[in-house]
Design a protein around this motif. Structure first.
Motif, PDB file in Angstrom:
ATOM      1  N   ALA A 152      19.068  45.729 182.975  1.00 48.72           N
ATOM      2  CA  ALA A 152      18.939  45.954 184.125  1.00 48.72           C
ATOM      3  C   ALA A 152      20.499  44.426 185.124  1.00 48.72           C
ATOM      4  O   ALA A 152      20.205  45.699 185.587  1.00 48.72           O
ATOM      5  CB  ALA A 152      17.525  46.417 184.043  1.00 48.72           C
ATOM      6  N   ALA A 153      19.334  43.867 184.807  1.00 49.28           N
ATOM      7  CA  ALA A 153      20.662  42.591 185.807  1.00 49.28           C
ATOM      8  C   ALA A 153      22.119  43.135 185.499  1.00 49.28           C
ATOM      9  O   ALA A 153      22.794  43.225 186.048  1.00 49.28           O
ATOM     10  CB  ALA A 153      19.762  41.942 185.392  1.00 49.28           C
ATOM     11  N   LEU A 154      21.964  43.475 184.400  1.00 51.20           N
ATOM     12  CA  LEU A 154      23.662  43.477 183.670  1.00 51.20           C
ATOM     13  C   LEU A 154      24.202  44.750 184.325  1.00 51.20           C
ATOM     14  O   LEU A 154      25.065  45.008 184.654  1.00 51.20           O
ATOM     15  CB  LEU A 154      24.018  43.050 182.718  1.00 51.20           C
ATOM     16  CG  LEU A 154      25.127  43.255 181.798  1.00 51.20           C
ATOM     17  CD1 LEU A 154      26.220  42.503 182.040  1.00 51.20           C
ATOM     18  CD2 LEU A 154      25.303  43.544 179.952  1.00 51.20           C
ATOM     19  N   LEU A 155      23.259  45.760 183.612  1.00 46.01           N
ATOM     20  CA  LEU A 155      23.995  47.064 184.317  1.00 46.01           C
ATOM     21  C   LEU A 155      24.412  47.016 185.548  1.00 46.01           C
ATOM     22  O   LEU A 155      25.168  47.130 186.229  1.00 46.01           O
ATOM     23  CB  LEU A 155      22.448  48.200 183.588  1.00 46.01           C
ATOM     24  CG  LEU A 155      22.959  49.692 184.138  1.00 46.01           C
ATOM     25  CD1 LEU A 155      24.267  50.058 183.844  1.00 46.01           C
ATOM     26  CD2 LEU A 155      21.603  50.645 183.899  1.00 46.01           C
ATOM     27  N   ALA A 156      23.106  46.560 186.373  1.00 44.38           N
ATOM     28  CA  ALA A 156      23.171  46.419 187.933  1.00 44.38           C
ATOM     29  C   ALA A 156      24.555  45.229 189.138  1.00 44.38           C
ATOM     30  O   ALA A 156      25.441  46.007 189.557  1.00 44.38           O
ATOM     31  CB  ALA A 156      21.857  46.113 188.562  1.00 44.38           C
ATOM     32  N   ALA A 157      25.222  44.401 187.787  1.00 43.48           N
ATOM     33  CA  ALA A 157      25.641  43.127 188.161  1.00 43.48           C
ATOM     34  C   ALA A 157      27.183  44.373 187.620  1.00 43.48           C
ATOM     35  O   ALA A 157      28.103  43.920 188.263  1.00 43.48           O
ATOM     36  CB  ALA A 157      25.967  42.546 187.475  1.00 43.48           C
ATOM     37  N   LEU A 158      27.159  44.734 187.289  1.00 40.88           N
ATOM     38  CA  LEU A 158      27.928  45.769 186.544  1.00 40.88           C
ATOM     39  C   LEU A 158      28.990  46.487 187.553  1.00 40.88           C
ATOM     40  O   LEU A 158      30.170  46.696 187.684  1.00 40.88           O
ATOM     41  CB  LEU A 158      28.563  46.295 185.037  1.00 40.88           C
ATOM     42  CG  LEU A 158      28.374  44.987 183.702  1.00 40.88           C
ATOM     43  CD1 LEU A 158      27.728  45.978 182.766  1.00 40.88           C
ATOM     44  CD2 LEU A 158      29.880  45.015 183.591  1.00 40.88           C
ATOM     45  N   LYS A 159      27.794  47.586 187.822  1.00 43.84           N
ATOM     46  CA  LYS A 159      28.474  48.876 189.144  1.00 43.84           C
ATOM     47  C   LYS A 159      28.282  47.581 189.957  1.00 43.84           C
ATOM     48  O   LYS A 159      29.310  48.131 190.789  1.00 43.84           O
ATOM     49  CB  LYS A 159      26.992  49.440 188.388  1.00 43.84           C
ATOM     50  CG  LYS A 159      27.403  50.118 189.995  1.00 43.84           C
ATOM     51  CD  LYS A 159      25.983  51.531 189.962  1.00 43.84           C
ATOM     52  CE  LYS A 159      26.449  52.584 190.468  1.00 43.84           C
ATOM     53  NZ  LYS A 159      27.178  52.887 191.480  1.00 43.84           N
ATOM     54  N   GLN A 160      27.529  46.796 190.672  1.00 47.89           N
ATOM     55  CA  GLN A 160      28.043  46.100 191.517  1.00 47.89           C
ATOM     56  C   GLN A 160      29.375  45.433 191.988  1.00 47.89           C
ATOM     57  O   GLN A 160      30.367  45.748 192.604  1.00 47.89           O
ATOM     58  CB  GLN A 160      27.187  44.733 191.965  1.00 47.89           C
ATOM     59  CG  GLN A 160      27.677  43.884 193.025  1.00 47.89           C
ATOM     60  CD  GLN A 160      28.349  43.968 194.219  1.00 47.89           C
ATOM     61  OE1 GLN A 160      26.918  45.680 194.499  1.00 47.89           O
ATOM     62  NE2 GLN A 160      28.792  43.839 194.886  1.00 47.89           N
TER      63      GLN A 160
END
Length: 189
Positions: A152-160
Motif C-alpha cells: 500500500a505504501a508503494l502504491l501511495a509513493a508511486l502516485k505521489q
C-alpha cells in the motif's frame, strides 16, 4: 562488494548533502529490510550505491550509456531526471563488480519503480522517498504506512511521485506509470 568498499567509492563522488541523503536512505532501507524480511546487507549496499551517479554531469551519464548500450537499453530516450539510477546500476555492474541482480535492479529502478518490483526494489524505492531529511507534505503518513503495509505504501509513493512530476510539468517516465498500474492491479484497486 562490501558496504565499506561502497562507502569508499561513493562518498568522494557526492556532495555533503547528497552523502547525508545516502546515509539516511541506507538507514531506512535496513530498517525496512529488517521489518519486511529482506536481506539487510543487500538493502544497505543498494542504498549506498543508489545515487552514485546523481551528481555526474549530463555528458558523463550519456557516455556511460554509450559505453554500455545493451545494459543501458533506451535510457537516453527516457527523462533525464531518472538517468542517474540507470547509470548508477551500470557503474555498479561494469566498474565495481556488483553481480547481484537484486541489488542492481533496486538501484536501477529506485526513482521510477517498475512492474513486478521485487521486495528489495520496493524497499529502496520507499527508503529513497522517506529518508530522514525528506520533508514533503505527506511524508510522515508514508513513513507510517510503509511500516504497516509495504505494498500500500508503494502504491501511495508511486502516485505521489507521478503527481509531483505532473505538477512540476516534468516528463513522466513510462516505467513509473507502468509500475503504478501494475501495483494497482496487484492490490485489486
Amino acid at each position: 562488494m562490501t558496504c565499506e568498499e561502497a562507502k569508499r567509492l561513493v562518498k568522494p563522488m557526492l556532495s555533503q548533502k547528497r552523502w547525508t541523503h545516502t546515509k539516511n536512505v541506507k538507514k531506512m532501507a535496513v530498517q525496512l529490510a529488517e521489518k519486511w524480511g529482506a536481506d539487510p546487507e543487500k538493502a544497505a549496499l543498494a542504498a549506498l550505491l543508489h545515487d552514485s551517479a546523481k551528481e555526474l554531469p549530463r555528458d558523463a551519464l550519456l557516455q556511460i550509456f554509450a559505453d554500455n548500450v545493451i545494459i543501458a537499453e533506451n535510457a537516453p530516450a527516457r527523462p533525464a531526471a531518472i538517468w542517474h539510477g540507470i547509470a548508477a546500476a551500470i557503474l555498479a555492474q561494469t566498474r565495481w563488480g556488483v553481480t547481484d541482480p537484486e541489488v542492481l535492479s533496486a538501484i536501477r529502478c529506485h526513482t521510477t519503480g517498475k512492474p513486478d518490483m521485487s521486495l528489495l526494489d520496493k524497499i529502496l524505492y520507499l527508503a529513497d522517498m522517506t529518508s530522514a531529511e525528506r520533508d514533503w507534505p505527506g511524508v510522515e503518513e508514508l513513513r507510517a504506512l510503509e511500516m504497516q503495509d509495504l505494498d500500500a505504501a508503494l502504491l501511495a509513493a508511486l502516485k505521489q511521485s507521478i503527481d509531483f512530476v505532473k505538477e512540476k510539468g516534468g516528463d513522466l517516465d513510462p516505467e513509473s506509470v507502468a509500475a503504478y498500474e501494475a501495483q494497482k492491479v496487484r492490490l485489486g484497486r
